[in-house]
Design a protein around this motif. Structure first.
Motif, PDB file in Angstrom:
ATOM      1  N   SER A 168       0.838  -1.204   0.000  1.00 59.80           N
ATOM      2  CA  SER A 168       0.000   0.000   0.000  1.00 59.80           C
ATOM      3  C   SER A 168       0.868   1.248   0.000  1.00 59.80           C
ATOM      4  N   SER A 169       0.247   2.363  -0.350  1.00 64.46           N
ATOM      5  CA  SER A 169       0.957   3.637  -0.267  1.00 64.46           C
ATOM      6  C   SER A 169       0.293   4.499   0.811  1.00 64.46           C
ATOM      7  N   ASP A 170       1.025   5.466   1.316  1.00 62.96           N
ATOM      8  CA  ASP A 170       0.484   6.386   2.296  1.00 62.96           C
ATOM      9  C   ASP A 170      -0.635   7.203   1.637  1.00 62.96           C
ATOM     10  N   VAL A 171      -1.620   7.602   2.433  1.00 60.99           N
ATOM     11  CA  VAL A 171      -2.731   8.399   1.915  1.00 60.99           C
ATOM     12  C   VAL A 171      -2.984   9.593   2.824  1.00 60.99           C
ATOM     13  N   ILE A 172      -3.592  10.607   2.262  1.00 60.47           N
ATOM     14  CA  ILE A 172      -3.987  11.784   3.026  1.00 60.47           C
ATOM     15  C   ILE A 172      -5.468  11.651   3.387  1.00 60.47           C
ATOM     16  N   ILE A 173      -5.783  11.873   4.643  1.00 53.29           N
ATOM     17  CA  ILE A 173      -7.159  11.924   5.117  1.00 53.29           C
ATOM     18  C   ILE A 173      -7.501  13.410   5.264  1.00 53.29           C
ATOM     19  N   ALA A 174      -8.504  13.886   4.546  1.00 53.46           N
ATOM     20  CA  ALA A 174      -8.852  15.310   4.558  1.00 53.46           C
ATOM     21  C   ALA A 174     -10.226  15.521   5.173  1.00 53.46           C
ATOM     22  N   LYS A 175     -10.351  16.614   5.937  1.00 53.05           N
ATOM     23  CA  LYS A 175     -11.637  17.048   6.488  1.00 53.05           C
ATOM     24  C   LYS A 175     -11.692  18.554   6.342  1.00 53.05           C
ATOM     25  N   GLY A 176     -12.857  19.062   5.953  1.00 52.47           N
ATOM     26  CA  GLY A 176     -12.963  20.500   5.809  1.00 52.47           C
ATOM     27  C   GLY A 176     -14.371  20.965   5.558  1.00 52.47           C
ATOM     28  N   SER A 177     -14.474  22.232   5.231  1.00 52.79           N
ATOM     29  CA  SER A 177     -15.767  22.827   4.924  1.00 52.79           C
ATOM     30  C   SER A 177     -15.557  24.103   4.115  1.00 52.79           C
ATOM     31  N   PHE A 178     -16.608  24.507   3.432  1.00 47.45           N
ATOM     32  CA  PHE A 178     -16.618  25.823   2.808  1.00 47.45           C
ATOM     33  C   PHE A 178     -18.043  26.346   2.828  1.00 47.45           C
ATOM     34  N   SER A 179     -18.173  27.653   2.771  1.00 48.66           N
ATOM     35  CA  SER A 179     -19.501  28.259   2.758  1.00 48.66           C
ATOM     36  C   SER A 179     -19.465  29.529   1.916  1.00 48.66           C
ATOM     37  N   TYR A 180     -20.627  29.867   1.380  1.00 47.76           N
ATOM     38  CA  TYR A 180     -20.809  31.076   0.594  1.00 47.76           C
ATOM     39  C   TYR A 180     -22.301  31.389   0.552  1.00 47.76           C
ATOM     40  N   THR A 181     -22.646  32.558   0.090  1.00 46.50           N
ATOM     41  CA  THR A 181     -24.050  32.945  -0.048  1.00 46.50           C
ATOM     42  C   THR A 181     -24.462  32.750  -1.501  1.00 46.50           C
ATOM     43  N   SER A 182     -25.552  32.027  -1.704  1.00 46.36           N
ATOM     44  CA  SER A 182     -26.037  31.755  -3.061  1.00 46.36           C
ATOM     45  C   SER A 182     -26.626  33.022  -3.677  1.00 46.36           C
ATOM     46  N   PRO A 183     -26.829  33.036  -4.996  1.00 47.34           N
ATOM     47  CA  PRO A 183     -27.456  34.199  -5.636  1.00 47.34           C
ATOM     48  C   PRO A 183     -28.844  34.512  -5.061  1.00 47.34           C
ATOM     49  N   GLY A 238     -29.504  34.381  -1.936  1.00 48.17           N
ATOM     50  CA  GLY A 238     -29.319  34.914  -0.589  1.00 48.17           C
ATOM     51  C   GLY A 238     -29.233  33.862   0.506  1.00 48.17           C
ATOM     52  N   ASN A 239     -29.178  32.585   0.139  1.00 44.17           N
ATOM     53  CA  ASN A 239     -29.096  31.513   1.127  1.00 44.17           C
ATOM     54  C   ASN A 239     -27.640  31.188   1.446  1.00 44.17           C
ATOM     55  N   LEU A 240     -27.362  30.951   2.720  1.00 49.51           N
ATOM     56  CA  LEU A 240     -26.024  30.516   3.113  1.00 49.51           C
ATOM     57  C   LEU A 240     -25.876  29.042   2.762  1.00 49.51           C
ATOM     58  N   ILE A 241     -24.894  28.721   1.957  1.00 50.07           N
ATOM     59  CA  ILE A 241     -24.609  27.350   1.550  1.00 50.07           C
ATOM     60  C   ILE A 241     -23.350  26.911   2.293  1.00 50.07           C
ATOM     61  N   THR A 242     -23.456  25.829   3.033  1.00 54.17           N
ATOM     62  CA  THR A 242     -22.310  25.286   3.760  1.00 54.17           C
ATOM     63  C   THR A 242     -22.160  23.822   3.398  1.00 54.17           C
ATOM     64  N   LEU A 243     -20.955  23.441   3.065  1.00 51.11           N
ATOM     65  CA  LEU A 243     -20.649  22.045   2.762  1.00 51.11           C
ATOM     66  C   LEU A 243     -19.519  21.603   3.681  1.00 51.11           C
ATOM     67  N   ASN A 244     -19.769  20.551   4.441  1.00 53.14           N
ATOM     68  CA  ASN A 244     -18.741  19.906   5.253  1.00 53.14           C
ATOM     69  C   ASN A 244     -18.383  18.611   4.546  1.00 53.14           C
ATOM     70  N   TYR A 245     -17.138  18.216   4.613  1.00 50.75           N
ATOM     71  CA  TYR A 245     -16.743  17.009   3.906  1.00 50.75           C
ATOM     72  C   TYR A 245     -15.590  16.306   4.612  1.00 50.75           C
ATOM     73  N   ALA A 246     -15.466  15.037   4.274  1.00 50.89           N
ATOM     74  CA  ALA A 246     -14.320  14.228   4.654  1.00 50.89           C
ATOM     75  C   ALA A 246     -13.939  13.443   3.404  1.00 50.89           C
ATOM     76  N   ALA A 247     -12.668  13.149   3.266  1.00 49.52           N
ATOM     77  CA  ALA A 247     -12.205  12.369   2.121  1.00 49.52           C
ATOM     78  C   ALA A 247     -11.098  11.455   2.613  1.00 49.52           C
ATOM     79  N   ASP A 248     -11.244  10.171   2.325  1.00 47.45           N
ATOM     80  CA  ASP A 248     -10.217   9.208   2.714  1.00 47.45           C
ATOM     81  C   ASP A 248     -10.176   8.064   1.716  1.00 47.45           C
ATOM     82  N   ASP A 249      -9.242   7.151   1.913  1.00 50.67           N
ATOM     83  CA  ASP A 249      -9.063   6.051   0.964  1.00 50.67           C
ATOM     84  C   ASP A 249     -10.114   4.959   1.116  1.00 50.67           C
ATOM     85  N   GLU A 250     -10.778   4.889   2.253  1.00 53.47           N
ATOM     86  CA  GLU A 250     -11.759   3.835   2.480  1.00 53.47           C
ATOM     87  C   GLU A 250     -13.165   4.229   2.029  1.00 53.47           C
ATOM     88  N   ASN A 251     -13.551   5.479   2.255  1.00 54.78           N
ATOM     89  CA  ASN A 251     -14.919   5.909   1.980  1.00 54.78           C
ATOM     90  C   ASN A 251     -15.023   6.958   0.875  1.00 54.78           C
TER      91      ASN A 251
END
Length: 134
Positions: free
Chosen positions: A69-84, A86-99
Motif C-alpha cells: 500500500s501507499s500512504d494516503v492523506i485523510i482530509a476534512k474540511g468545509s466551505f460556505s458562501y451565499t447563493s445568488p 441569498g441563502n447561506l450554503i455550507t458544505l462539510n466534507y471528509a475524504a479518505d481512501d476507504e470511503n
C-alpha cells in the motif's frame, strides 16, 4: 485513491468559487488566509473573503499498513458562501481512501424514502445466509 479524493475536493471548491456572485471588474479582498504544510505531509489551510466565502481544510497522513500500500492523506474540511438567492450554503466534507469523498450539507439532494414493501423485501434478503442471497 488519494488523487481521486483530492480531485473531488478541488472540483467542489471550483464549483463554489465559480457560482459565487461577484462583478468581474471588482476584485474581492481576502480578509484572512492561513496555510501550513508539515514535513510529514499533513497540512491545514483556511481563508475568508470580503464577499463571505469561507473555507478550511485539514489533512493528515495515514501511513500504509502493508508494503503493498501507499500512504494516503485523510482530509476534512468545509466551505460556505451565499447563493445568488441569498441563502447561506455550507458544505462539510471528509475524504479518505476507504470511503472516498463524503459531502454533507442541507442543500444537497436526498433520496426519497424506500417504499415499505421494498424495504420488507430487502430486509428479508438480508436475513438469508450469504449463499442463498444470489
Amino acid at each position: 485513491m488519494r488523487n481521486f479524493a483530492l480531485c473531488l475536493v478541488a472540483a467542489a471548491w471550483l464549483t463554489m468559487v465559480q457560482s459565487a456572485p461577484q462583478r468581474a471588474e471588482e476584485p474581492i479582498a481576502i480578509i484572512s488566509q492561513e496555510s501550513n504544510i508539515e514535513p510529514d505531509g499533513s497540512y491545514n489551510y483556511n481563508y475568508e473573503t470580503a464577499n463571505g466565502i469561507k473555507a478550511e481544510e485539514t489533512g493528515t497522513l495515514k501511513k500504509a499498513t502493508s508494503p503493498d500500500s501507499s500512504d494516503v492523506i485523510i482530509a476534512k474540511g468545509s466551505f460556505s458562501y451565499t447563493s445568488p438567492e441569498g441563502n447561506l450554503i455550507t458544505l462539510n466534507y471528509a475524504a479518505d481512501d476507504e470511503n472516498g469523498f463524503q459531502p454533507q450539507g442541507d442543500h444537497l439532494p436526498t433520496p426519497p424514502p424506500i417504499p415499505p414493501a421494498i424495504q420488507k423485501a430487502l430486509d428479508y434478503l438480508l436475513s438469508l445466509p450469504p449463499a442463498k442471497r444470489r
